[in-house]
Design an enzyme around this catalytic site. Structure first.
Site, PDB file in Angstrom:
ATOM      1  N   CYS A 113       0.800  -0.888   0.230  1.00  0.00           N
ATOM      2  CA  CYS A 113      -0.466   0.110  -0.060  1.00  0.00           C
ATOM      3  C   CYS A 113       0.738   0.880  -0.185  1.00  0.00           C
ATOM      4  O   CYS A 113      -0.090   2.241  -0.493  1.00  0.00           O
ATOM      5  CB  CYS A 113      -1.177   0.120   1.144  1.00  0.00           C
ATOM      6  SG  CYS A 113      -2.140  -1.655   1.112  1.00  0.00           S
ATOM      7  N   HIS A 251      -3.994   7.158   3.048  1.00  0.00           N
ATOM      8  CA  HIS A 251      -3.673   5.473   2.370  1.00  0.00           C
ATOM      9  C   HIS A 251      -5.712   5.328   2.773  1.00  0.00           C
ATOM     10  O   HIS A 251      -5.957   5.090   4.278  1.00  0.00           O
ATOM     11  CB  HIS A 251      -2.938   4.021   2.973  1.00  0.00           C
ATOM     12  CG  HIS A 251      -3.378   3.892   2.443  1.00  0.00           C
ATOM     13  ND1 HIS A 251      -3.987   2.944   1.351  1.00  0.00           N
ATOM     14  CD2 HIS A 251      -3.712   2.272   3.122  1.00  0.00           C
ATOM     15  CE1 HIS A 251      -3.591   1.916   1.112  1.00  0.00           C
ATOM     16  NE2 HIS A 251      -3.884   0.842   2.407  1.00  0.00           N
ATOM     17  N   ASN A 281     -10.101  -0.343  -0.645  1.00  0.00           N
ATOM     18  CA  ASN A 281      -7.957  -0.501  -0.228  1.00  0.00           C
ATOM     19  C   ASN A 281      -8.078  -0.912  -1.626  1.00  0.00           C
ATOM     20  O   ASN A 281      -7.585  -1.880  -2.023  1.00  0.00           O
ATOM     21  CB  ASN A 281      -8.015  -1.226   0.765  1.00  0.00           C
ATOM     22  CG  ASN A 281      -6.403  -1.293   1.161  1.00  0.00           C
ATOM     23  OD1 ASN A 281      -6.016  -0.259   0.175  1.00  0.00           O
ATOM     24  ND2 ASN A 281      -5.812  -2.099   1.956  1.00  0.00           N
TER      25      ASN A 281
END
Length: 324
Positions: A113, A251, A281
């Site tokens: 990520c 994020h 996500n």
């Protein structure tokens, strides 16, 4: 001083939408259960758009936004943990697809990520060193191919998507003021995907599938502490304070992580951008996708201080401070 300025942004998501109600028909869950714990209401899932296709589409949009020809790009970096192939790199495939000139550098970075911020950090250093003048930086992941759709603890969290920026070498006060990346490999097993059915030689563990594994509770606690510190360290290193932040783009992993980080820094909600409810996500695609939406929505103005922050498998984390 020559800085790396973001001269254009772009993004792409697949057409297929999978809602929480769709998942409710697959196993025992509900829209209320998922949204209250994660902030996610739907996510995009790729049917035909591969990693390289999504990356190239986001890149085209960024080039159009920047009014830059592919022939002007001399560096391509893609952050991804779901590459098109083992090799060549997805960056090389994007280079070919877009007609970026032969001889320019192209490579992938693997930081889960945090992949986009790792890629931004590398591109910024190339530009500051004079080794590149215009860089295409992409974050993309296709997590739908590496999650277990029968495991509600992970499959509700992830989606597919891509985002991209064009970085241009410019003199002046605007651009990336500071980029800061970190890792701690001791905690690799808190969030990982084995990728193959084989033992892990260091830990003598064996895996019986390919799918994403996550220790959710521990990852949550560490993410809140780490992201908050990454932000304060980065803005401090740039000679600023958190009060100077016009917009924080974190994020998009979990709305509770975002809210806890916001409260820790005492930032008002209007200074934090989220789109997790629509996409979930998207791993390395998360930050550039959110950045593009924020820019197109008019949430970013000239001379604004914009902070990007990430946390992901590795464990990896990072932050970038930008004067827009």
């Amino acid at each position: 001083m020559v800085r790396s300025r973001i001269s254009g942004t772009g993004s792409f998501v697949p057409k297929m939408v999978v809602t929480n109600n769709d998942l409710d028909r697959m196993f025992d869950t509900s829209d209320g259960w998922i949204s209250s714990r994660t902030g996610i209401r739907e996510r995009r899932v790729s049917v035909s758009e591969t990693t390289a296709v999504m990356a190239a589409k986001a890149a085209r949009n960024a080039l159009k936004s920047a009014k830059v020809s592919p022939k002007e790009i001399d560096l391509v970096i893609v952050g991804t943990v779901t590459p098109e192939m083992t090799f060549p790199s997805t960056a090389c495939l994007v280079q070919s697809e877009l007609g970026i000139r032969s001889g320019s550098a192209a490579f992938d970075v693997s930081a889960a990520c945090s992949g986009f911020l790792y890629a931004i950090d590398a591109a910024d250093k190339y530009i500051r060193a004079g080794s590149a003048k215009k860089a295409l930086v992409i974050g993309v992941d296709r997590f739908s191919r590496i999650i277990d759709w029968n495991d509600r603890s992970t499959c509700v969290l992830f989606g597919d998507g891509a985002g991209a920026v064009v970085l241009t070498a410019e003199e002046g006060h605007r651009g990336i003021l500071l980029s800061d990346i970190h890792s701690d490999g001791r905690h690799w097993d808190m969030l990982f995907a084995p990728g193959s059915i084989q033992p892990c030689h260091f830990e003598e563990k064996a895996f019986n599938d390919y799918y994403v594994k996550m220790n959710g509770n521990e990852t949550f606690k560490l993410a809140v502490r780490t992201m908050g510190k990454a932000i304060t360290d980065a803005v401090g290193g740039a000679g600023l304070t958190t009060r100077d932040i016009a917009l924080l783009i974190p994020h998009q992993a979990n709305i509770r992580i975002i809210n806890a980080t916001q409260e820790r820094l005492k930032l008002p909600p209007e200074r934090v951008f989220t789109n997790i409810e629509k996409y979930g996500n998207t791993s390395a695609g998360s930050i550039p996708l959110a950045l593009d939406e924020a820019v197109r929505a008019g949430r970013v103005k000239d001379d604004d201080i914009v902070v990007l922050v990430s946390f992901g498998g590795g464990l990896t984390w990072g932050a970038a401070v930008i004067r827009w």
